[in-house]
Write a protein that holds these residues in place. Structure first.
Motif, PDB file in Angstrom:
ATOM      1  N   PHE A 278      -0.892  28.190  -4.759  1.00  0.00           N
ATOM      2  CA  PHE A 278      -0.750  26.974  -3.608  1.00  0.00           C
ATOM      3  C   PHE A 278       0.869  25.909  -4.907  1.00  0.00           C
ATOM      4  CE2 PHE A 278      -2.915  23.002  -5.027  1.00  0.00           C
ATOM      5  CZ  PHE A 278      -2.028  21.700  -4.354  1.00  0.00           C
ATOM      6  N   GLU A 279       0.851  25.888  -4.244  1.00  0.00           N
ATOM      7  CA  GLU A 279       2.251  24.800  -4.944  1.00  0.00           C
ATOM      8  C   GLU A 279       1.935  23.222  -4.548  1.00  0.00           C
ATOM      9  OE1 GLU A 279       4.737  24.014  -8.169  1.00  0.00           O
ATOM     10  OE2 GLU A 279       3.918  25.644  -7.826  1.00  0.00           O
ATOM     11  N   PRO A 280       1.295  22.194  -5.554  1.00  0.00           N
ATOM     12  CA  PRO A 280       1.123  21.065  -5.048  1.00  0.00           C
ATOM     13  C   PRO A 280       2.409  20.133  -4.502  1.00  0.00           C
ATOM     14  CG  PRO A 280       0.361  21.498  -7.393  1.00  0.00           C
ATOM     15  CD  PRO A 280       0.525  22.644  -7.335  1.00  0.00           C
TER      16      PRO A 280
ATOM     17  N   MET B 216     -11.076  15.199   0.691  1.00  0.00           N
ATOM     18  CA  MET B 216     -11.217  15.505   1.880  1.00  0.00           C
ATOM     19  C   MET B 216     -11.370  17.319   2.380  1.00  0.00           C
ATOM     20  SD  MET B 216     -10.331  13.089   4.270  1.00  0.00           S
ATOM     21  CE  MET B 216     -10.716  12.648   6.767  1.00  0.00           C
ATOM     22  N   ILE B 217     -12.271  17.366   3.088  1.00  0.00           N
ATOM     23  CA  ILE B 217     -12.825  18.842   2.356  1.00  0.00           C
ATOM     24  C   ILE B 217     -12.621  19.780   3.878  1.00  0.00           C
ATOM     25  CG2 ILE B 217     -13.471  19.783   0.742  1.00  0.00           C
ATOM     26  CD1 ILE B 217     -16.182  19.841   1.606  1.00  0.00           C
TER      27      ILE B 217
ATOM     28  N   PRO C  22       0.909  -1.007  -0.042  1.00  0.00           N
ATOM     29  CA  PRO C  22       0.119   0.311   0.143  1.00  0.00           C
ATOM     30  C   PRO C  22       0.937   1.267  -0.206  1.00  0.00           C
ATOM     31  CG  PRO C  22       0.101  -0.761   1.894  1.00  0.00           C
ATOM     32  CD  PRO C  22       0.313  -1.964   1.080  1.00  0.00           C
ATOM     33  N   ILE C  23       0.755   2.306  -0.968  1.00  0.00           N
ATOM     34  CA  ILE C  23       1.276   3.824  -0.195  1.00  0.00           C
ATOM     35  C   ILE C  23       0.009   4.944  -0.776  1.00  0.00           C
ATOM     36  CG2 ILE C  23       2.604   5.191  -2.513  1.00  0.00           C
ATOM     37  CD1 ILE C  23       4.018   2.436  -1.883  1.00  0.00           C
ATOM     38  N   ILE C  24      -0.104   5.325  -0.086  1.00  0.00           N
ATOM     39  CA  ILE C  24      -1.091   6.387  -0.216  1.00  0.00           C
ATOM     40  C   ILE C  24      -0.406   7.927   0.025  1.00  0.00           C
ATOM     41  CG2 ILE C  24      -2.016   7.689   1.412  1.00  0.00           C
ATOM     42  CD1 ILE C  24      -2.950   5.621   2.936  1.00  0.00           C
ATOM     43  N   ALA C  25      -0.681   8.854  -0.988  1.00  0.00           N
ATOM     44  CA  ALA C  25      -0.144  10.238  -1.398  1.00  0.00           C
ATOM     45  C   ALA C  25      -1.279  10.888  -1.024  1.00  0.00           C
ATOM     46  CB  ALA C  25       0.180   9.875  -3.457  1.00  0.00           C
ATOM     47  N   ARG C  26      -0.665  12.083  -0.446  1.00  0.00           N
ATOM     48  CA  ARG C  26      -1.227  13.003  -0.172  1.00  0.00           C
ATOM     49  C   ARG C  26      -1.265  14.103  -0.222  1.00  0.00           C
ATOM     50  NH1 ARG C  26      -0.527  16.118   6.350  1.00  0.00           N
ATOM     51  NH2 ARG C  26      -2.371  16.425   6.742  1.00  0.00           N
ATOM     52  N   VAL C  27      -1.755  15.545  -1.019  1.00  0.00           N
ATOM     53  CA  VAL C  27      -1.235  16.255  -1.240  1.00  0.00           C
ATOM     54  C   VAL C  27      -3.084  17.489  -0.412  1.00  0.00           C
ATOM     55  CG1 VAL C  27      -1.398  18.285  -3.407  1.00  0.00           C
ATOM     56  CG2 VAL C  27      -1.053  15.776  -4.062  1.00  0.00           C
ATOM     57  N   VAL C  28      -2.019  18.796   0.021  1.00  0.00           N
ATOM     58  CA  VAL C  28      -2.459  19.316   0.740  1.00  0.00           C
ATOM     59  C   VAL C  28      -2.556  20.660   0.609  1.00  0.00           C
ATOM     60  CG1 VAL C  28      -2.127  20.881   3.075  1.00  0.00           C
ATOM     61  CG2 VAL C  28      -1.920  18.288   3.193  1.00  0.00           C
ATOM     62  N   ILE C  29      -4.086  21.042   0.461  1.00  0.00           N
ATOM     63  CA  ILE C  29      -4.582  22.183  -0.799  1.00  0.00           C
ATOM     64  C   ILE C  29      -4.714  23.202   0.969  1.00  0.00           C
ATOM     65  CG2 ILE C  29      -6.032  23.264  -2.002  1.00  0.00           C
ATOM     66  CD1 ILE C  29      -6.960  20.580  -3.021  1.00  0.00           C
TER      67      ILE C  29
ATOM     68  N   ALA D  33      -5.323  17.900  -7.378  1.00  0.00           N
ATOM     69  CA  ALA D  33      -5.571  18.821  -6.548  1.00  0.00           C
ATOM     70  C   ALA D  33      -5.565  19.962  -6.637  1.00  0.00           C
ATOM     71  CB  ALA D  33      -4.348  18.227  -5.852  1.00  0.00           C
ATOM     72  N   GLU D  34      -4.662  19.512  -8.290  1.00  0.00           N
ATOM     73  CA  GLU D  34      -4.727  21.307  -8.703  1.00  0.00           C
ATOM     74  C   GLU D  34      -5.856  21.812  -9.769  1.00  0.00           C
ATOM     75  OE1 GLU D  34      -1.694  19.614 -11.945  1.00  0.00           O
ATOM     76  OE2 GLU D  34       0.028  20.505 -10.923  1.00  0.00           O
ATOM     77  N   GLU D  35      -7.343  20.439 -10.539  1.00  0.00           N
ATOM     78  CA  GLU D  35      -8.308  21.403 -11.013  1.00  0.00           C
ATOM     79  C   GLU D  35      -9.215  21.789  -9.453  1.00  0.00           C
ATOM     80  OE1 GLU D  35      -9.726  17.603 -12.321  1.00  0.00           O
ATOM     81  OE2 GLU D  35      -8.340  17.063 -13.961  1.00  0.00           O
ATOM     82  N   PHE D  36      -8.816  21.063  -8.071  1.00  0.00           N
ATOM     83  CA  PHE D  36      -9.407  22.112  -7.407  1.00  0.00           C
ATOM     84  C   PHE D  36      -9.384  23.483  -6.920  1.00  0.00           C
ATOM     85  CE2 PHE D  36     -10.164  22.375  -2.772  1.00  0.00           C
ATOM     86  CZ  PHE D  36     -11.516  22.309  -2.425  1.00  0.00           C
ATOM     87  N   TRP D  37      -7.627  23.614  -6.990  1.00  0.00           N
ATOM     88  CA  TRP D  37      -8.015  24.618  -6.877  1.00  0.00           C
ATOM     89  C   TRP D  37      -8.020  26.393  -6.572  1.00  0.00           C
ATOM     90  CZ3 TRP D  37      -5.859  27.205  -2.663  1.00  0.00           C
ATOM     91  CH2 TRP D  37      -5.205  28.738  -2.560  1.00  0.00           C
TER      92      TRP D  37
END
Length: 503
Positions: free
Chosen positions: A486-488, A231-232, A186-193, A265-269
């Motif tokens: 924001f820089e992911p 997650m918002i 298992p690998i989990i990637a997290r990008v904080v916005i 994340a880039e689409e969210f910002w």
């Protein structure tokens, strides 16, 4: 026979609610009592359906502790609650092959602003490094670095208003079974916005947030990811890691996890502007409502008990009365003193009581009314979607002039019609209905009313986020600060390594 432990701890808090949450707010179920969730639209109900379909699995139900949204959990309450949860896990931890933990993610306690991270750290310590741990989370939760360091997998709600409680539990359970069978890294990637969001665009059926969630669902279905979600957070839970974030889990594919989390994340910002509450002033809403023929909703999101508010705001009632709004009004309010007075007087009595401003005295002043006691009840009901119980304590229906108000002793979730129905009232019989929730399922109100006014009123869960006074969350963050950039940066969590890696 492989053994899977099930545990739960769920509460969402508003740091701006002046009323502390207590241990007594929690409903505790132990051991086999958890099987009472079978068939219910809850995360544990969904997980049980998956686990019990496997004849070679032994389920170890440990404990469930869940409470309605409220203020910050008092320190002594957290100490007692956490000790009870961890003791229940400790009693069954030997010989486990997997652990499923149902969490909300937006808890907060005095002296411990990451309660879920604390629990998962202790559970991991007891279980050891090799037992897979999978969690399910509300999309309004705050998944912290400490939490991510302990877990192997996750499942996150994909709907708002939430209807996929059981589905999320099912996804978590299936993921845990996959991990237990082995052969998966298992690998989990997290990008904080750095953004807090609110408003109608978060309705996943119709809003731009739902379009992005659709991408998470797609990459789960096509096999790109084992799990994905956005997650918002809960913007009212003022804690250090409050944020929006994208999570993508893959089977050993660091590149795919990083790429997909970054892309979403880039689409969210750029859509953060759209994802803000669109509020209307109370006086304008009243003026417009008076001119509309059909029924209307006044959404009092600022006093949303399901988001952590006190529920004792009388601001809308007072404004309607002062404006001499003459049509039939239906509302709900939390005021144990007024409810007690009504029960003392009895059905049919005329009483003079102060209504509202019982808990949040800084924001709301009591409103004196002369009212008739129309109905008394024990305040018991069940949520429409989840079918889980509600306990509002001694409850009364008071009428004065053109107003009908359901008065509760306890704060409960008011994001459906359950407590109106339970007290002999049908919203369709009224011209203006006050709903203390930012959103409800479409068919409950929006499907038949002429207009839904999201009014700008004070409260500890106001969508006017700048008005709340955050002091703890990481800054700068939109919309609390100007010029936020924001820089992911995807942080990769790989429990096969000593530490997570950042790329």
């Amino acid at each position: 026979m492989p053994r899977i432990l099930i545990a739960e701890c769920m509460q969402e808090i508003s740091s701006f609610n002046p009323l502390p949450s207590r241990y007594e707010n929690f409903h505790i179920e132990r051991g086999d009592e958890l099987y009472g969730r079978r068939g219910l639209n809850t995360s544990i109900g969904g997980a049980l359906a998956v686990f019990e379909a496997q004849p070679d699995i032994s389920i170890v139900p440990a404990i469930s502790a869940h409470a309605g949204s409220a203020g910050l959990l008092a320190a002594d309450a957290w100490q007692k609650l956490s000790r009870e949860i961890l003791d229940a896990v400790r009693d069954s931890v030997d010989g486990l092959d997997g652990i499923y933990v149902s969490l909300h993610g937006a808890m907060g306690a005095e002296g411990e602003l990451d309660p879920e991270g604390n629990l998962l750290t202790e559970i991991r310590r007891m279980a050891g490094p090799d037992v897979p741990i999978v969690v399910s989370l509300d999309l309004h939760g705050i998944l912290t670095d400490r939490m991510l360091r302990q877990i192997d997998g996750l499942a996150i709600y994909h709907t708002y208003p939430h209807v996929d409680f059981a589905d999320t539990g099912e996804r978590a359970a299936r993921l845990l079974l996959q991990l237990m069978r082995g052969g998966i890294k298992p690998i989990i990637a997290r990008v904080v916005i750095p953004a807090l969001v609110r408003g109608d665009e978060l309705i996943t059926r119709t809003g731009c947030y739902g379009d992005l969630i659709g991408e998470c669902r797609r990459i789960e279905r096509d096999g790109t990811a084992m799990a994905a979600g956005i997650m918002i957070g809960n913007p009212f839970t003022d804690v250090p890691e409050l944020c929006s974030q994208v999570l993508v889990m893959t089977n050993g594919d660091v590149g795919a996890a990083e790429r997909e989390a970054t892309r979403i994340a880039e689409e969210f910002w750029p859509q953060r502007f759209r994802m803000q509450g669109k509020l209307i002033s109370l006086d304008r809403a009243i003026a417009q409502a008076a001119s509309i023929d059909g029924p209307v909703i006044f959404t009092d999101a600022a006093d949303a008990t399901s988001s952590g508010a006190t529920g004792d705001s009388n601001v809308i009632l007072r404004a309607l009365r002062d404006a001499r709004y003459g049509k039939r009004v239906l509302a709900q309010i939390v005021d144990p003193s007024a409810a007690e007075a009504a029960h003392r007087a009895g059905v049919g009595a005329i009483i003079e009581v102060d209504l509202g401003g019982y808990f949040d005295k800084r924001r709301f002043a009591p409103m004196r009314v002369r009212a008739k006691v129309r109905l008394l009840s024990d305040g018991q009901s069940r949520l429409e979607t989840m079918k889980t119980p509600l306990d509002a304590g001694p409850t009364a229906v008071l009428t004065f002039g053109n107003f009908t108000v359901v008065v509760f002793s306890n704060s409960i979730s008011l994001f459906d019609r359950a407590m109106y129905y339970a007290n002999g009232l049908n919203p369709v019989d009224f011209d203006l209905i006050v709903v203390k929730s930012p959103h409800t399922e479409h068919h409950m109100y929006d499907g038949w009313v002429a207009k839904n006014f999201n009014v700008d009123a004070p409260g500890s869960t106001s969508a006017n986020l700048k008005s709340l006074g955050h002091t703890i969350c990481a800054r700068p963050i939109y919309p609390l600060d100007e010029g936020v950039t924001f820089e992911p940066n995807a942080v990769i969590y790989d429990r096969s390594l000593t530490n997570h890696q950042s790329r």
